[in-house]
Design a protein around this motif. Structure first.
Motif, mmCIF file in Angstrom:
data_model
loop_
_atom_site.group_PDB
_atom_site.id
_atom_site.type_symbol
_atom_site.label_atom_id
_atom_site.label_comp_id
_atom_site.label_asym_id
_atom_site.label_seq_id
_atom_site.Cartn_x
_atom_site.Cartn_y
_atom_site.Cartn_z
ATOM 1 N N SER A 25 -23.881 5.129 14.832
ATOM 2 C CA SER A 25 -23.386 4.705 16.140
ATOM 3 C C SER A 25 -22.069 5.401 16.485
ATOM 4 C CB SER A 25 -23.243 3.181 16.219
ATOM 5 O OG SER A 25 -22.148 2.726 15.469
ATOM 6 N N LEU A 26 -21.246 5.704 15.474
ATOM 7 C CA LEU A 26 -20.009 6.442 15.756
ATOM 8 C C LEU A 26 -20.315 7.881 16.175
ATOM 9 C CD1 LEU A 26 -17.398 5.330 13.080
ATOM 10 C CD2 LEU A 26 -17.728 4.505 15.412
ATOM 11 N N LEU A 27 -21.325 8.480 15.557
ATOM 12 C CA LEU A 27 -21.728 9.828 15.990
ATOM 13 C C LEU A 27 -22.254 9.798 17.411
ATOM 14 C CD1 LEU A 27 -23.524 11.454 12.920
ATOM 15 C CD2 LEU A 27 -21.366 12.112 13.977
ATOM 16 N N GLN A 28 -23.013 8.756 17.735
ATOM 17 C CA GLN A 28 -23.531 8.619 19.097
ATOM 18 C C GLN A 28 -22.397 8.423 20.093
ATOM 19 O OE1 GLN A 28 -26.159 5.413 18.053
ATOM 20 N NE2 GLN A 28 -27.960 6.745 18.088
ATOM 21 N N LEU A 29 -21.368 7.681 19.680
ATOM 22 C CA LEU A 29 -20.200 7.490 20.537
ATOM 23 C C LEU A 29 -19.488 8.820 20.769
ATOM 24 C CD1 LEU A 29 -18.222 5.743 22.123
ATOM 25 C CD2 LEU A 29 -17.101 5.172 19.938
ATOM 26 N N ALA A 30 -19.320 9.601 19.709
ATOM 27 C CA ALA A 30 -18.667 10.913 19.852
ATOM 28 C C ALA A 30 -19.481 11.818 20.785
ATOM 29 C CB ALA A 30 -18.496 11.575 18.482
ATOM 30 N N ALA A 31 -20.795 11.806 20.648
ATOM 31 C CA ALA A 31 -21.657 12.620 21.524
ATOM 32 C C ALA A 31 -21.563 12.131 22.968
ATOM 33 C CB ALA A 31 -23.107 12.565 21.031
ATOM 34 N N HIS A 32 -21.491 10.820 23.157
ATOM 35 C CA HIS A 32 -21.367 10.249 24.499
ATOM 36 C C HIS A 32 -20.038 10.664 25.128
ATOM 37 C CE1 HIS A 32 -22.206 7.393 27.700
ATOM 38 N NE2 HIS A 32 -21.018 6.819 27.509
ATOM 39 N N MET A 33 -18.980 10.647 24.331
ATOM 40 C CA MET A 33 -17.675 11.079 24.828
ATOM 41 C C MET A 33 -17.720 12.551 25.233
ATOM 42 S SD MET A 33 -15.148 9.257 22.051
ATOM 43 C CE MET A 33 -13.654 10.038 22.684
#
Length: 155
Positions: A25-33
């Motif tokens: 989920s943190l990787l997904q957050l970074a990609a979303h950012m």
């Protein structure tokens, strides 16, 4: 039954699976950012605030790829990765990626992943051995109700 036993053997590894899911989920957050062009995210136990060209604060985010990131989960994971308590964590995309990479390296060298590999080896060996020594069970025949007769197949 063998499948159920194999699935049961995986229960010991639920913490590993949850950790991996949380890190994802943190990787997904970074990609979303990255996708939005945000530079910084402020994460508290209740809210994720994205700071970039616009500013949004939500208890959870949904990415364009359908992933949902909960503030409480992101906060808990960052608390563990950063190693200190804070009412709010500020992180950049690059820092999120670096924290995640460090966590993955620690997972790869840790006992939990080794134990999981051992379980997979044991399950595979057990599955291979049982398929070689146990003949396949014949299919069940249908029970006949009272009054039915079995017809002999035509030869």
């Amino acid at each position: 039954m063998d499948t159920l036993k194999r699935a049961g053997a995986m229960l010991a590894h639920l913490d590993l699976f949850h950790t991996m899911l949380d890190l994802r989920s943190l990787l997904q957050l970074a990609a979303h950012m990255e996708e939005r062009g945000d530079r910084v995210t402020l994460i508290s136990a209740d809210t994720i605030t994205l700071v970039g060209q616009g500013m949004t604060s939500e208890p959870s985010l949904s990415t364009s790829k359908g992933a949902t990131i909960q503030a409480a989960t992101a906060y808990r994971v960052l608390q563990g990765l950063k190693g200190h308590d804070a009412p709010e964590y500020a992180v950049t995309r690059e820092e999120l990626s670096a924290l995640n990479a460090r966590a993955v390296t620690e997972l790869e060298s840790g006992d939990a992943l080794r134990a999981f590999a051992d379980t997979l080896t044991r399950i595979t060996a057990s599955s291979t051995a049982s398929s070689e020594t146990t003949p396949e069970r014949p299919g069940r025949t249908r029970r006949m109700t009272e009054g039915e007769t079995a017809e002999a197949p035509a030869a």
